[in-house]
Scaffold this motif. Structure first.
Motif, mmCIF file in Angstrom:
data_model
loop_
_atom_site.group_PDB
_atom_site.id
_atom_site.type_symbol
_atom_site.label_atom_id
_atom_site.label_comp_id
_atom_site.label_asym_id
_atom_site.label_seq_id
_atom_site.Cartn_x
_atom_site.Cartn_y
_atom_site.Cartn_z
ATOM 1 N N UNK A 1 35.540 51.183 35.943
ATOM 2 C CA UNK A 1 36.751 51.868 36.410
ATOM 3 C C UNK A 1 37.429 51.063 37.515
ATOM 4 N N UNK A 2 36.654 50.616 38.488
ATOM 5 C CA UNK A 2 37.231 49.851 39.601
ATOM 6 C C UNK A 2 37.772 48.506 39.129
ATOM 7 N N UNK A 3 37.052 47.862 38.232
ATOM 8 C CA UNK A 3 37.521 46.585 37.683
ATOM 9 C C UNK A 3 38.840 46.783 36.961
ATOM 10 N N UNK A 4 38.892 47.794 36.124
ATOM 11 C CA UNK A 4 40.101 48.101 35.375
ATOM 12 C C UNK A 4 41.261 48.430 36.306
ATOM 13 N N UNK A 5 41.006 49.246 37.323
ATOM 14 C CA UNK A 5 42.068 49.643 38.264
ATOM 15 C C UNK A 5 42.600 48.439 39.022
ATOM 16 N N UNK A 6 41.702 47.596 39.536
ATOM 17 C CA UNK A 6 42.128 46.433 40.316
ATOM 18 C C UNK A 6 42.912 45.457 39.435
ATOM 19 N N UNK A 7 42.396 45.193 38.244
ATOM 20 C CA UNK A 7 43.070 44.252 37.345
ATOM 21 C C UNK A 7 44.428 44.789 36.883
ATOM 22 N N UNK A 8 44.505 46.080 36.624
ATOM 23 C CA UNK A 8 45.773 46.685 36.206
ATOM 24 C C UNK A 8 46.812 46.559 37.319
ATOM 25 N N UNK A 9 46.409 46.861 38.544
ATOM 26 C CA UNK A 9 47.346 46.760 39.657
ATOM 27 C C UNK A 9 47.747 45.307 39.903
ATOM 28 N N UNK A 10 46.810 44.388 39.812
ATOM 29 C CA UNK A 10 47.134 42.971 39.999
ATOM 30 C C UNK A 10 48.131 42.501 38.936
ATOM 31 N N UNK A 11 48.015 43.036 37.721
ATOM 32 C CA UNK A 11 48.965 42.686 36.659
ATOM 33 C C UNK A 11 50.332 43.319 36.909
ATOM 34 N N UNK A 12 50.347 44.527 37.472
ATOM 35 C CA UNK A 12 51.608 45.212 37.779
ATOM 36 C C UNK A 12 52.307 44.624 38.990
ATOM 37 N N UNK A 13 51.542 44.120 39.943
ATOM 38 C CA UNK A 13 52.081 43.617 41.215
ATOM 39 C C UNK A 13 51.618 42.182 41.502
ATOM 40 N N UNK A 14 51.934 41.234 40.599
ATOM 41 C CA UNK A 14 51.442 39.868 40.819
ATOM 42 C C UNK A 14 52.026 39.207 42.067
ATOM 43 N N UNK A 15 53.264 39.518 42.394
ATOM 44 C CA UNK A 15 53.886 38.924 43.575
ATOM 45 C C UNK A 15 53.231 39.443 44.848
ATOM 46 N N UNK A 16 53.020 40.727 44.920
ATOM 47 C CA UNK A 16 52.351 41.322 46.077
ATOM 48 C C UNK A 16 50.952 40.729 46.228
ATOM 49 N N UNK A 17 50.214 40.636 45.132
ATOM 50 C CA UNK A 17 48.856 40.078 45.194
ATOM 51 C C UNK A 17 48.888 38.617 45.632
ATOM 52 N N UNK A 18 49.862 37.851 45.132
ATOM 53 C CA UNK A 18 49.978 36.435 45.501
ATOM 54 C C UNK A 18 50.237 36.285 46.999
ATOM 55 N N UNK A 19 51.124 37.116 47.558
ATOM 56 C CA UNK A 19 51.406 37.067 48.995
ATOM 57 C C UNK A 19 50.166 37.433 49.812
ATOM 58 N N UNK A 20 49.450 38.452 49.371
ATOM 59 C CA UNK A 20 48.243 38.865 50.084
ATOM 60 C C UNK A 20 47.156 37.786 50.018
ATOM 61 N N UNK A 21 46.997 37.180 48.860
ATOM 62 C CA UNK A 21 45.993 36.126 48.723
ATOM 63 C C UNK A 21 46.355 34.919 49.591
ATOM 64 N N UNK A 22 47.635 34.569 49.630
ATOM 65 C CA UNK A 22 48.075 33.425 50.430
ATOM 66 C C UNK A 22 47.900 33.690 51.925
ATOM 67 N N UNK A 23 48.033 34.938 52.346
ATOM 68 C CA UNK A 23 47.939 35.272 53.765
ATOM 69 C C UNK A 23 46.648 35.962 54.164
#
Length: 173
Positions: free
Chosen positions: A86-108
């Protein structure tokens, strides 16, 4: 914070995300950034007037991520019998929905270590891979291991218990 402040911060965050999506640049716009000063960026000025520094903007971006993630986690926990899945699915789904947000967070990420540690602890506890009575550092290591595997799509084999699989991975990290 007043409602006007809330809406201003929300609007600036949305503009930052739109610009990052458009440019693909993981650098946050601030007036002191060389490219922002040279171009007289209006967005950089708005960001600088709204947030004290990059860390405050990144913390606000991470807060948005966590609000969305907790909602996704709750839904996924109702859909899946397995908490790790469930957690894997939720995290991956959100990362796919918000790739720009995730990219900014990973970079910072190095700028907001407490927020990243909170995300790791949340995931470790939601999955049941860690227990709240364990030391925070151990919970964070388990959460970091979970995240590393969730990003790569790795899954434990059937002959290994999920908890031991992640704990072994966390110990080696």
């Amino acid at each position: 914070m007043s409602w006007n402040d809330f809406y201003r911060r929300r609007d600036v965050i949305n503009a930052v995300l739109r610009q990052a999506e458009r440019t693909g640049d993981p650098v946050l716009p601030f007036e002191d950034a060389p490219h922002a000063a040279a171009s007289g960026s209006t967005l950089a000025k708005q960001v600088s007037e709204t947030f004290a520094d990059r860390a405050e903007l990144l913390a606000a971006l991470h807060y948005r991520w966590m609000l969305r993630l907790t909602g996704h986690l709750e839904l996924a926990l109702h859909e899946h019998g397995d908490r790790v899945e469930a957690a894997t699915s939720a995290w991956q789904r959100l990362a796919a929905e918000e790739p720009t947000l995730r990219r900014l967070l990973d970079a910072g990420a190095q700028t907001i270590p407490a927020a990243i540690a909170h995300e790791q602890r949340t995931l470790a506890l939601v999955t049941g891979l860690a227990d709240a009575r364990e030391p925070a550092e151990q919970i964070e290591r388990v959460g970091a291991a979970f995240l590393a595997l969730a990003r790569d799509g790795a899954r434990p084999t059937r002959c290994t218990s999920t908890r031991n699989f992640f704990r072994g991975f966390a110990a080696s990290a």
